[in-house]
Design a protein around this motif. Structure first.
Motif, short mmCIF file in Angstrom:
data_model
loop_
_atom_site.label_atom_id
_atom_site.label_comp_id
_atom_site.label_asym_id
_atom_site.label_seq_id
_atom_site.Cartn_x
_atom_site.Cartn_y
_atom_site.Cartn_z
N LEU A 150 7.88 -3.63 -10.99
CA LEU A 150 7.97 -2.28 -10.45
C LEU A 150 7.31 -2.12 -9.08
O LEU A 150 7.43 -1.05 -8.48
CB LEU A 150 7.34 -1.28 -11.43
CG LEU A 150 7.99 -1.17 -12.81
CD1 LEU A 150 7.37 -0.04 -13.59
CD2 LEU A 150 9.49 -0.99 -12.70
N LEU A 151 6.62 -3.15 -8.59
CA LEU A 151 5.89 -3.00 -7.33
C LEU A 151 6.54 -3.74 -6.17
O LEU A 151 5.99 -3.76 -5.07
CB LEU A 151 4.44 -3.46 -7.50
CG LEU A 151 3.59 -2.64 -8.48
CD1 LEU A 151 2.15 -3.14 -8.48
CD2 LEU A 151 3.64 -1.16 -8.16
N GLY A 152 7.68 -4.35 -6.38
CA GLY A 152 8.36 -5.05 -5.31
C GLY A 152 8.72 -4.11 -4.17
O GLY A 152 9.36 -3.08 -4.38
N GLY A 153 8.27 -4.43 -2.94
CA GLY A 153 8.56 -3.61 -1.79
C GLY A 153 7.80 -2.30 -1.74
O GLY A 153 8.14 -1.41 -0.95
N ARG A 154 6.78 -2.16 -2.57
CA ARG A 154 6.01 -0.92 -2.60
C ARG A 154 4.57 -1.15 -2.16
O ARG A 154 4.08 -2.27 -2.12
CB ARG A 154 6.01 -0.32 -4.02
CG ARG A 154 7.36 0.19 -4.49
CD ARG A 154 7.21 0.90 -5.81
NE ARG A 154 8.49 1.39 -6.33
CZ ARG A 154 9.01 2.57 -6.03
NH1 ARG A 154 8.37 3.38 -5.23
NH2 ARG A 154 10.17 2.95 -6.55
N ARG A 155 3.91 -0.04 -1.85
CA ARG A 155 2.47 -0.06 -1.60
C ARG A 155 1.75 0.24 -2.90
O ARG A 155 2.24 1.01 -3.73
CB ARG A 155 2.11 0.99 -0.55
CG ARG A 155 2.72 0.76 0.82
CD ARG A 155 2.52 1.95 1.75
NE ARG A 155 3.19 3.14 1.22
CZ ARG A 155 2.56 4.20 0.76
NH1 ARG A 155 1.23 4.24 0.75
NH2 ARG A 155 3.25 5.23 0.29
N CYS A 156 0.57 -0.33 -3.08
CA CYS A 156 -0.19 -0.07 -4.30
C CYS A 156 -1.66 -0.32 -4.04
O CYS A 156 -2.06 -0.77 -2.97
CB CYS A 156 0.32 -0.94 -5.45
SG CYS A 156 -0.25 -2.65 -5.39
N THR A 157 -2.47 -0.03 -5.05
CA THR A 157 -3.88 -0.35 -4.99
C THR A 157 -4.32 -0.88 -6.34
O THR A 157 -3.59 -0.80 -7.34
CB THR A 157 -4.72 0.89 -4.59
OG1 THR A 157 -6.06 0.48 -4.27
CG2 THR A 157 -4.77 1.93 -5.71
N VAL A 158 -5.54 -1.44 -6.37
CA VAL A 158 -6.14 -1.96 -7.59
C VAL A 158 -7.64 -1.89 -7.36
O VAL A 158 -8.10 -1.79 -6.22
CB VAL A 158 -5.67 -3.41 -7.88
CG1 VAL A 158 -6.28 -4.40 -6.90
CG2 VAL A 158 -5.98 -3.83 -9.32
N HIS A 159 -8.42 -1.92 -8.42
CA HIS A 159 -9.88 -1.88 -8.26
C HIS A 159 -10.32 -3.02 -7.36
O HIS A 159 -9.84 -4.15 -7.47
CB HIS A 159 -10.56 -2.00 -9.63
CG HIS A 159 -12.02 -1.75 -9.60
ND1 HIS A 159 -12.93 -2.69 -9.15
CD2 HIS A 159 -12.76 -0.66 -9.94
CE1 HIS A 159 -14.15 -2.20 -9.23
NE2 HIS A 159 -14.08 -0.97 -9.69
N TRP A 160 -11.25 -2.74 -6.44
CA TRP A 160 -11.64 -3.72 -5.43
C TRP A 160 -12.10 -5.05 -6.03
O TRP A 160 -11.93 -6.11 -5.44
CB TRP A 160 -12.73 -3.16 -4.52
CG TRP A 160 -14.05 -2.89 -5.21
CD1 TRP A 160 -14.48 -1.70 -5.70
CD2 TRP A 160 -15.09 -3.84 -5.47
NE1 TRP A 160 -15.73 -1.84 -6.27
CE2 TRP A 160 -16.13 -3.15 -6.13
CE3 TRP A 160 -15.26 -5.21 -5.22
CZ2 TRP A 160 -17.31 -3.77 -6.55
CZ3 TRP A 160 -16.43 -5.83 -5.64
CH2 TRP A 160 -17.45 -5.11 -6.29
#
Length: 330
Positions: A135-145
């Motif tokens: 679901l994250l292909g070509g998208r921006r995202c974040t995760v805990h550092w």
């Protein structure tokens, strides 16, 4: 993000509208703090408004209790029972192990739910599950550092940001812990206005509602470090873990003398820039040992060590165990 996608889940809610329904998926060893930061703002919205604005149900890989990373178990329904027609948004709550262990039933479920038109959010290491689900292909995202290095190694083609939370279409990702509270307050503000969101934040003594793009580690060094040169030096050192820059070059880039940089570093960091940079690299190596299946040699290279023996010696000096011993004990 297009206006039509925003309207799917974040459009203003009219008085008398049906409650906004949240399906919360608990990944085994999920973080209780992140879970509470999702549920409590929704509960607060109901209490402070005097109306049932939000409803939620809990789901896990199977029927029964799901254990949190603190050992506390929470009862949940089976993911197989999750009917997309009943909900408006899915929120995946994860933490320990989600970065390294796969949950095929949960991955298949979030794919199915996203195809059905639901917004899908991930909290903490839930971003790993969304990435594995495609679901994250070509998208921006974040995760805990703490998991950012492992995420970049596993998914180099995903645009990973350092933001507290990221909204990209119908996909939301969040760093977890109190960042989940900010994400939920933002959603509540979109639905029911800033006044209600502000009241909820005040109830939880949260202070100012933080925006999505505030960096997770803006306060990496704590409130005591106000020196702009040191802050820029640390940011530069964090960005050059794989190919460390020398103190002399770092000083030139910052526009100060090496002697001044050394003095400021000792005052605010308690050590020289070289030692602090080495600590950053070793801390990254420890996270990667515990969160990935990369070999010790691959991790050494990824953390800027040209010699495996030098890496092993530095690691033992820092943590009192060898890299392999530390991985086995994790």
């Amino acid at each position: 993000m297009s206006d039509s996608e925003i309207a799917d889940f974040a459009a203003a809610r009219t008085i008398g509208a049906a409650p906004f329904r949240l399906a919360i998926i608990l990944v085994p060893r999920f973080a209780l703090m992140s879970f509470a930061s999702v549920v409590e703002p929704a509960r607060g919205a109901n209490r402070l408004s005097g109306r049932k604005l939000y409803e939620w149900d809990l789901f896990g890989p199977a029927q029964g209790n799901v254990e949190s990373n603190g050992g506390i178990e929470v009862a949940a329904k089976s993911i197989a029972e999750l009917d997309p027609g009943v909900f408006d948004m899915v929120i995946v709550c994860a933490a320990t192990h989600a970065e390294s262990k796969r949950y095929p039933s949960l991955e298949a479920a979030v794919r199915r739910l996203h195809r059905a038109g639901l917004a899908v959010a991930a909290v903490s290491t839930g971003s790993f599950l969304l990435a594995r689900a495609g679901l994250l292909g070509g998208r921006r995202c974040t995760v805990h550092w703490d998991y950012a290095d492992s995420f970049r190694e596993a998914f180099p083609d995903v645009d990973l940001l350092n933001d507290l939370f990221v909204v990209d279409g119908r996909i939301l990702t969040c760093a977890g812990a109190t960042a989940a509270l900010d994400m939920m307050l933002e959603l509540i503000q979109c639905h029911h206005g800033r006044d209600l969101a502000r009241q909820i934040a005040d109830q939880f003594l949260h202070g100012g509602i933080r925006g999505a793009t505030e960096g997770q580690r803006q306060v990496l060094l704590g409130g005591a470090v106000r020196n702009a040169v040191v802050q820029r030096a640390v940011q530069r050192m964090e960005a050059t873990v794989e190919e460390p820059v020398s103190p002399a070059r770092l000083a030139r880039e910052l526009g100060v003398s090496q002697r001044q940089l050394e003095r400021l570093s000792k005052r605010y960091l308690g050590c020289t820039p070289a030692k602090f940079h080495a600590q950053l690299r070793l801390q990254r190596a420890r996270r990667m040992l515990r969160q990935t299946e990369l070999s010790v040699a691959e991790i050494a290279i990824a953390c800027g060590f040209v010699s495996l023996s030098h890496f092993a010696k530095a690691y033992r000096r820092q943590f009192s165990v060898s890299p392999r011993q530390d991985r086995q004990a994790a």
